[in-house]
Design an enzyme around this catalytic site. Structure first.
Site, mmCIF file in Angstrom:
data_model
loop_
_atom_site.group_PDB
_atom_site.id
_atom_site.type_symbol
_atom_site.label_atom_id
_atom_site.label_comp_id
_atom_site.label_asym_id
_atom_site.label_seq_id
_atom_site.Cartn_x
_atom_site.Cartn_y
_atom_site.Cartn_z
ATOM 1 N N SER A 118 -2.425 -2.487 -0.631
ATOM 2 C CA SER A 118 -2.024 -2.716 -1.845
ATOM 3 C C SER A 118 -0.531 -2.968 -2.582
ATOM 4 O O SER A 118 -0.264 -3.414 -3.273
ATOM 5 C CB SER A 118 -2.621 -1.319 -2.656
ATOM 6 O OG SER A 118 -3.818 -1.113 -2.275
ATOM 7 N N THR A 119 0.350 -2.645 -1.380
ATOM 8 C CA THR A 119 1.665 -2.791 -1.818
ATOM 9 C C THR A 119 2.071 -4.509 -2.106
ATOM 10 O O THR A 119 2.874 -4.650 -2.721
ATOM 11 C CB THR A 119 2.805 -2.558 -0.734
ATOM 12 O OG1 THR A 119 2.052 -3.132 0.638
ATOM 13 C CG2 THR A 119 2.773 -1.229 -0.350
#
Lengths: 109, 603
Positions: free
Chosen positions: B302-303
């Site tokens: 998700s980064t």
């Protein structure tokens, strides 16, 4: 006319020879001394180098933390312990905050 | 005596008058002075001229010698250097320059040691010598040394390098003929494991084999001043300590972390676990030598939504409050994209980011389009090896054949594998106002401004800062809070890919933090490899549970050291154990009042 000339030059030659001998001797002894000092300097520099490495080893952050825990007990400052200049109240107009002024006030009290 | 009458004029010759037979030329005529004439005169002229020329040449030659003599003996700055000086200069110079951190603390240095070698021809009793040596130096194979000492056709064999001073004295005391010491240098890393991965190490001949030691190998040999890195030893220590604690807590197989200055690109700290002692680099496992920050390529999870959202805002594909359908899992061909925390309703672009919706991010990326997506990721450095002063910098794994499904999965960080260093460089560009700067391990001069390359506008950057802050104040990144330091960030939890399949339960849990959020100065990245739950709850292995607390702790401990002025804002003030500034001042005032009162009472 000739004799004083010969005399003068003979003396001059001997004087030059003697001073050259003396000079050379001095230079030699000075150079030996310089060599000695240079070697000493080199040894000192090497010692310094080793000491710097040892200093780096002794000031390892991990070791400092341990030493601090044992002897000092310092902790990381909390954010609320810090403040900016804007938090300092403005100086009153009539106040003399110079060391002399403060000393005066102390004296008056 | 008219014989002494001078004769004037060039070429005149004087002939004495008395004694007709006693003088050369007396037979030539009357005994009166007269001029010589004809061939005789010419011959004499010639002789005179030759004499003059020769005399002049000699004078010239002798005066040249004289001048040179004065020059050499009196003006003593001759080209030839004086002996004692050269010996001093040679002995103080080390073969390899030191490496220091940004504050000048020594990270790597060379120490002089003695190494033992033998000339086998001079060794009388090979077996006896070998036995004696083995007694002094434990670990020396006596049989092997004896064999070497019998090689009479060789004149030089190493026996042991880098002796301790005590060993040197003892060997001297043995008095074995044919053994000699050689002055050698040994590379020493006072901080050991802590600085292993970026410094690298050298071989026995002091040749750099990894890290900065290898990258600057020639430079380090040539230079006299130490090489100054951007690393801050104090921050590095805290980073490594926190990572080691996380690995222990979560029984992880490894971890990596970095702190980068967003305005200069300087890496202030970089650690990778497991690590090794660079003082003994030769018997180290391969995993320990592996620098996860620069060599490890991971699907970040998700980064990556930071890039997806920034890209959508930058290209005008969406605004922060546009709504996207995130109610049902998204089915594309054989793939199904699900959310970790299904919202069950439409989410705005801000919410997609803050709640970390995979479905929403995939839709957002599709609205931008495949071509623009690739262009953006290339611009922000995700397709190229990160430029850093280390030989270990891996090339990312980018899909060869990039279709729509790739764009959809890459939107939430799957299907592309990059190094943590690339991610950190990209995130600092998003956070610092939109300028991408090459990460560096070399300390930059304070006055020099690195212009960087613009990848997003200042406006997009400001919007992203707001979103990153919200992740920490209200969503998955709550555990990264650090009172006073206005932390923002994004969690990442990715299933690890092994031979083409995602492995259930084997995660890379990461967190990328930026602080302070109102004017970002540093990016902190923490990734923990295959963490296990620390509290028994099997769900507590995500980036938010594993990596965010580590990042928060690092920021709490290093924020002041890094020179960030803490500002206590509303949501931090409600925390337990914190006295607001006004209250402290009020207390101070009361104390002063009290002391004045007591003074008054005393009078």
């Amino acid at each position: 006319m000739r004799r004083p000339g010969i005399f003068f030059w003979t003396v001059a030659v001997f004087a030059a020879g003697a001073s050259l001998f003396y000079m050379k001797h001095r230079v030699q002894s000075l150079e030996a001394e310089l060599g000695k000092v240079d070697r000493k300097l080199a040894a000192e520099q090497e010692t310094l180098h080793v000491l710097r490495a040892e200093w780096a080893y002794l000031t390892r952050p991990g070791r400092l933390v341990k030493l601090n825990k044992k002897h000092l007990g310092l902790v990381t400052p909390k954010p609320e312990q810090l403040s900016g200049f804007d938090a300092v109240p403005p100086r009153k107009a009539h106040e003399d905050a110079t060391p002399a002024g403060l000393a005066n006030r102390e004296g008056a009290r | 005596m008219n014989a002494h009458t001078p004769v004037s004029g060039a070429g005149a010759i004087y002939i004495p008058a008395d004694g007709p037979d006693r003088y050369c030329g007396a037979d030539m005529g009357a005994a009166t002075p007269r001029m010589a004439e004809g061939p005789v005169k010419q011959a004499i002229e010639l002789g005179r001229n030759r004499l003059l020329v020769a005399g002049a040449l000699f004078i010239l030659g002798f005066s040249a010698i004289g001048v040179r003599l004065v020059d050499v003996s009196l003006m003593s700055q001759g080209a030839e250097p004086r002996l004692p000086n050269t010996s001093a200069a040679a002995s103080t110079r080390m073969e390899r320059a030191d490496i220091v951190d940004r504050n000048g603390a020594v990270l790597a240095t060379s120490l002089t040691t003695a190494s033992l070698f033998a000339d086998p021809r001079d060794v009388l009793d090979a077996d006896g010598a070998a036995t004696l040596l083995a007694e002094v130096m434990p670990g020396l194979n006596a049989a092997e040394v004896a064999l070497k000492l019998r090689l009479k056709d060789r004149r030089f064999i190493w026996i042991r390098r880098n002796l301790t001073p005590r060993q040197q004295v003892e060997i001297n005391r043995l008095g074995i003929p044919g053994l000699y010491f050689q002055r050698t240098e040994r590379r020493v890393y006072p901080h050991g494991r802590m600085t292993a991965h970026f410094l690298g190490y050298t071989d026995v001949d002091n040749k750099g084999l990894a890290g900065v030691e290898a990258f600057f190998d020639n430079d380090l040999r040539g230079r006299r001043r130490p090489l100054q890195l951007s690393i801050d030893l104090g921050v590095q220590h805290i980073l490594r300590e926190e990572l080691a604690a996380a690995v222990k807590r979560h029984r992880a197989i490894g971890a990596s972390g970095m702190v980068m200055d967003v305005s200069t690109g300087e890496i202030v700290a970089m650690a990778s676990l497991p690590d090794y002692d660079p003082n003994q680099p030769m018997n180290v496992r391969k995993e320990a030598r592996f620098n996860r920050n620069t060599l490890g390529v991971f699907e970040m999870g998700s980064t990556f939504k930071i890039f997806t959202t920034a890209m959508a805002l930058e290209f005008g594909a969406a605004r922060l409050d546009d709504l996207y359908d995130t109610r049902r899992p998204l089915k594309v061909a054989s793939f199904t994209i699900r959310d970790y925390h299904p919202a069950g309703r439409d989410l705005s672009v801000s919410e997609i980011f803050v709640e970390s919706s995979n479905i929403g991010s995939a839709r957002l990326a599709m609205d931008v389009g495949v071509k623009a997506h690739k262009y953006f990721l290339r611009e922000i450095g995700m397709f190229d090896r990160a430029p850093i002063e280390l030989p270990e910098s891996a090339r990312p794994l980018v899909p060869q054949n990039w279709r729509e499904i790739n764009t959809m999965t890459i939107a939430f960080g799957h299907g592309i594998a990059v190094t943590p260093l690339q991610l950190v460089a990209g995130v600092s560009a998003i956070a610092n106002g939109g300028l991408l700067r090459a990460p560096t391990l070399i300390r930059q001069d304070a006055g020099v401004v690195n212009p960087g390359k613009r990848v997003v506008s200042a406006k997009t950057s400001a919007q992203m800062r707001g979103l990153l802050r919200r992740v920490v104040t209200e969503s998955t990144g709550r555990k990264a809070k650090a009172p006073g330091f206005r932390v923002g960030g994004k969690t990442g939890t990715a299933e690890k890919l092994k031979s083409g399949r995602y492995q259930h339960g084997k995660l890379l849990s990461s967190f990328v933090a930026v602080f302070p959020m109102d004017n970002p100065r540093y990016v902190v990245h923490v990734a923990v490899d295959e963490p296990k739950s620390a509290d028994g709850n099997r769900k507590h292995v995500t980036g938010g549970w594993v990596a965010a607390p580590v990042a928060g702790s690092i920021i709490r401990r290093t924020g002041l050291k890094l020179g960030v002025q803490p500002v206590l804002i509303e949501d931090d003030r409600n925390k337990k154990g914190f006295a607001p500034l006004q209250k402290v001042r009020a207390q101070g005032g009361a104390e002063i009042a009290a002391s004045q009162e007591s003074k008054g009472a005393a009078e």
